[in-house]
Design a protein around this motif. Structure first.
Motif, short mmCIF file in Angstrom:
data_model
loop_
_atom_site.label_atom_id
_atom_site.label_comp_id
_atom_site.label_asym_id
_atom_site.label_seq_id
_atom_site.Cartn_x
_atom_site.Cartn_y
_atom_site.Cartn_z
N ASP A 163 31.04 51.35 4.92
CA ASP A 163 30.53 50.10 5.48
C ASP A 163 31.41 49.76 6.83
O ASP A 163 32.78 49.56 6.75
N LYS B 199 31.49 47.38 8.47
CA LYS B 199 31.63 46.21 8.99
C LYS B 199 30.69 45.54 10.41
O LYS B 199 30.93 44.40 10.87
N THR C 107 22.59 47.74 1.43
CA THR C 107 23.22 47.01 0.17
C THR C 107 21.94 46.41 -0.51
O THR C 107 20.79 46.56 -0.05
N ARG D 208 26.99 48.13 -3.86
CA ARG D 208 27.64 48.11 -2.74
C ARG D 208 29.23 47.70 -2.86
O ARG D 208 30.05 48.37 -2.22
N GLN D 209 29.65 46.92 -3.91
CA GLN D 209 30.73 46.49 -3.96
C GLN D 209 31.77 47.59 -4.72
O GLN D 209 32.90 47.91 -4.07
N ASN E 189 32.26 50.43 -1.86
CA ASN E 189 33.31 49.87 -0.92
C ASN E 189 34.69 50.02 -1.53
O ASN E 189 35.70 50.24 -0.63
N GLU E 190 34.76 49.71 -2.82
CA GLU E 190 36.07 49.77 -3.40
C GLU E 190 36.64 51.29 -3.38
O GLU E 190 37.93 51.63 -3.03
N ASP F 249 35.52 53.61 -1.36
CA ASP F 249 35.71 54.20 -0.16
C ASP F 249 36.89 53.72 0.42
O ASP F 249 37.46 54.42 1.61
N SER F 250 37.48 52.57 -0.09
CA SER F 250 38.70 52.10 0.57
C SER F 250 40.07 52.98 0.13
O SER F 250 41.14 52.80 0.88
#
Length: 489
Positions: free
Chosen positions: A69, A71, A77, A127-128, A131-132, A134-135
């Motif tokens: 993502d 941003k 999503t 998606r959440q 994202n976690e 991918d962090s």
């Protein structure tokens, strides 16, 4: 990165999703996404080293092109992400064409993803989770090695999920066994029931300091072999080895017992075999035919011992975790297997571990058996490893550590007989004639008594479930043996 809450945070997101049922599915969901993230990180390194490198994953399905993502409002999503994952990503990865010439580091994508599934039904929650994951920057040295902590959290959750009585070997045990068998660069190391790869990672750590040249690095890449028949542990194992620098993990997804042991040739044998064979399992009658008639048994751990004997090279070395069932059995297949073991190999050391090493997942007492193929056994040393000072039981919060093996490490080279303060043998050497006379009952340095401790309610409950599982395993074994006898009539 707050690793202590990382896995729990992902699980908590997925608990809101109606499609994910229980911890086992949640962990499987986390595992395939972690794999694709880690694989993408490794591909970045391969591309840097070789600008001509081309991924086996089609561009739209590479993690960097669908999961990241930026941003900018363009990341998929909701229903769009869910549609892509279910109808594009999974079908594409499962249908990747591979041949015998496909490098393992590319073929591994299809091999690990073909048994995976997406359980989530809410694209926004998906998606959440993405994202976690991918962090985490697995290209960063510190966070790459921090995966060990994520991995440990996954294993603890996997154990708590109660996956068919599976218990994963504590890192202290794998590290100690590897230290004692001491693999050398250029030797082939194998684990035929590798689970999530604990023994193989310990092997890599032992071999890594021996790497001095590019040629040495190539030797290390081809030194490690594993086999695991369950999809989730297999995926976790491959991911773990990728993160430990093994670019082409030779980890087969299948059953090591599925081939006739008499068909193995020299090319199928290994210099070092280390493993914790699954025990208490029920083996299909079709598998039993792969073993000599007098060694056929429903106990999977016994069959793995036979497999080891057929796949160990001359001068090869073995370190294996075994429950009391194999150690103390004096009849039938267990006696025949041990007779072959002591006749063909030098069983030089047996270490009896203290109780609760695998607590609270099982209370079965375990032993470490070390032998090599240098000739028949003439004598065997038995050593009893006592509970460390200040401990009454190992537990989740007080697990066994490598430092607890220090007394055994100190004793290993000295090989001195020890009598404890109560007059029981703590370390003693027995000639083969005495072991034969006792029909290979290997309970020679047992613990004189059990220490009782009042446990917390949750640990008592865990112990109850573990003992119930043990009883169920014994019943299953007996029923399997009865069925096997009836089928032969």
């Amino acid at each position: 990165m707050a690793l202590g809450t990382f896995i729990k945070g992902l699980q908590n997101i997925m608990r809101k999703d109606s499609g994910v049922d229980g911890d086992a599915q949640r962990l499987s969901q986390i595992a395939w996404m972690l794999f694709l993230k880690v694989y993408d990180s490794r591909e970045e390194a391969w591309e840097f080293l070789d600008p001509a490198y081309k991924s086996i994953i089609p561009e739209p399905c590479r993690w960097r092109n669908w999961a990241v993502d930026k941003k900018d409002g363009k990341a998929m999503t909701g229903d769009d992400l869910l549609f892509f994952v279910n109808t594009v990503l999974f079908p594409t990865l499962k249908k990747i064409e591979i041949t015998e010439k496909t490098p393992m580091k590319k073929a591994i994508v299809k091999l690990v993803m073909e048994d995976m599934s997406n359980y989530m039904k809410d694209g926004t929650l998906l998606r959440q989770v993405v994202n976690e994951i991918d962090s985490v920057d697995f290209g960063d040295y510190k966070e790459q090695h921090a995966f060990n902590e994520i991995y440990e959290a996954l294993l603890k959750s996997l154990q708590s999920a109660g996956n068919a009585g599976e218990f994963y070997t504590p890192r202290a045990v794998t590290d100690f066994i590897i230290q004692m068998v001491s693999p050398r660069l250029g030797e082939k190391v194998a684990d035929f029931a590798c689970g999530t790869g604990g023994f193989l990672v310990s092997s890599i750590k032992a071999l890594e300091p021996q790497v001095k040249t590019v040629g040495d690095r190539e030797k290390l890449q081809s030194s490690i072999y594993g086999c695991e028949w369950k999809a989730l542990p297999h995926l976790l194992c491959v991911t773990n080895l990728l993160l430990h620098g093994l670019d082409e993990p030779n980890i087969l997804h299948g059953d090591s017992l599925s081939k006739n042991v008499r068909e193995y040739g020299d090319e199928d044998k290994f210099d070092v075999i280390v493993m914790n064979p699954p025990y208490g399992g029920s083996t299909a009658s079709s598998v039993l035919g792969n073993f000599p008639a007098d060694m056929q048994t429903a106990e999977t751990a016994d069959l793995f011992m036979v497999l080891i004997l057929y796949r160990l090279k001359e001068m090869g070395r073995v370190g294996v975790v075994l429950s009391d069932g194999f150690m103390f059995g004096t009849e039938g297949a267990e006696y025949t297997i041990k007779e072959k073991l002591f006749a063909e190999c030098n069983v030089h050391t047996i270490i009896r571990l203290p109780h609760s090493v695998f607590a609270p997942y099982t209370s079965i007492t375990t032993n470490l058996l070390f032998f090599d193929k240098t000739g028949p056994t003439k004598e065997t040393w038995f050593y009893r490893l006592d509970m460390p000072e200040g401990y009454k039981n190992f537990s989740k919060t007080k697990p066994m550590k490598l430092e607890h093996f220090a007394p055994a490490v100190s004793w290993w080279d000295a090989r001195e007989e020890i009598i404890d303060t109560e007059g029981f043998p703590k370390a003693k050497c027995y000639p083969i004639e005495e072991l034969k006379a006792g029909k290979y009952n290997l309970d020679m340095c047992g613990f004189p008594h059990e220490v009782q401790e009042i446990l917390e309610p949750m640990e008592l409950l865990a112990n109850y479930h573990a003992k119930k599982a043990e009883a169920d395993e014994r019943i299953t074994k007996i029923l399997s043996e009865i069925v096997s006898v009836l089928e032969k009539r």
